[in-house]
Design a protein around this motif. Structure first.
Motif: not given
Length: 225
Positions: A132-150
Motif C-alpha cells: 500500500e505504501l509503495g503504491e502511494e509513493l508511485r501514485e500520490p493522491a489526496i484521499e480525504i475529501s474536502f467535505r471531510g476536511a471541512l
C-alpha cells in the motif's frame, strides 16, 4: 560503493536497486529511517501551516470584537465581516488539512506497522502495508475529501470561533441599542433587519449541520489510522 556503481552492478545482475535494498536488512532499516524522518518533516511543515491559518483566524476574531465593542457607535456589521474572514480561513485550512493528511497518514502507517511491531512484536501488522505504501509513493493522491476536511476543522476550531462571533453579534444588535427594536438595529444599508437576521441564522444553521454531520471520512481525527 558509489550510487553509479550500485546502479551498474544492479543492472548487470538483473535487479533494481530497490529490490536489492529490500533483500538487505541493514540497508532496508537505514532507508526506512531516512524515509521516516523525511515524512515527519513534511507532516510537521504542513502542521505548522494549519496552525498558522488558525492563529490568523483567532487574531481576526480578537481584533473584530475589540473594535466592535470599543464604542456605542461602532457598526454591528463589522462582526459579520469578521465572520466572512474566518469562513475564508476555514476554507483555506480545509485544503491545507487535505495535504497534511497525506503525509500524516504515511507516518502513521510506518509507526503502526513497522516501529510498533519492532518495539512490541506479536501484534500482527497489516500484511499489505508495504504494498500500500509503495503504491502511494508511485501514485500520490489526496484521499480525504474536502467535505471531510471541512468537518474536521469545524469540529476542532472553527465552530467555536464562529459561535463566539455569532453571540457577539447578537449582543451587539440587542444589548448595545436597548432603545431601538432589533429589527431596526440589525438593518444594513437599507436591508431590513429581518432579512439580515434570516441570512445569519441560515448560515449558522448550515455550519452546525456540517459540524454534526454523522457521515465522516476515514481519517478525519488526528490520531485515527
Amino acid at each position: 560503493m558509489s550510487e553509479d556503481e550500485l546502479e551498474a552492478d544492479s543492472s548487470e545482475n538483473g535487479q533494481s536497486v530497490g529490490r536489492r535494498i529490500a533483500g538487505d536488512l541493514s540497508a532496508y532499516v537505514s532507508l526506512a529511517g531516512d524515509y521516516y524522518r523525511g515524512e515527519i518533516d513534511r507532516a510537521t511543515t504542513w502542521r505548522a501551516r494549519l496552525d498558522q491559518t488558525t492563529n490568523w483566524a483567532v487574531v481576526i476574531v480578537a481584533a473584530v470584537l475589540t473594535w466592535a465593542f470599543s464604542g456605542d457607535n461602532r457598526p454591528h456589521y463589522v462582526i459579520l465581516i469578521g465572520v466572512i474572514g474566518v469562513t475564508t480561513f476555514l476554507l483555506m485550512e480545509a485544503n491545507r488539512y487535505r495535504e497534511y493528511d497525506a503525509w500524516r497518514h504515511r507516518v502513521r502507517k510506518l509507526q503502526r506497522n513497522l516501529f510498533a511491531e519492532a518495539f512490541s512484536p506479536g501484534h500482527s501488522p497489516n500484511a499489505d502495508w508495504q504494498d500500500e505504501l509503495g503504491e502511494e509513493l508511485r501514485e500520490p493522491a489526496i484521499e480525504i475529501s474536502f467535505r471531510g476536511a471541512l468537518h474536521h476543522r469545524l469540529r476542532r476550531s472553527y465552530l467555536a470561533l464562529l459561535s463566539v462571533l455569532l453571540l457577539a453579534w447578537a449582543a451587539r444588535v440587542t444589548a448595545y441599542q436597548p432603545e431601538e427594536a432589533w429589527q431596526q438595529t440589525a438593518s444594513i444599508l437599507g436591508l431590513p433587519g429581518e432579512a439580515v437576521v434570516g441570512v445569519v441564522v441560515v448560515f449558522f444553521a448550515v455550519i452546525v449541520v456540517l459540524t454534526l454531520w454523522s457521515a465522516r471520512e476515514d481519517r478525519t481525527r488526528e490520531f485515527q489510522v
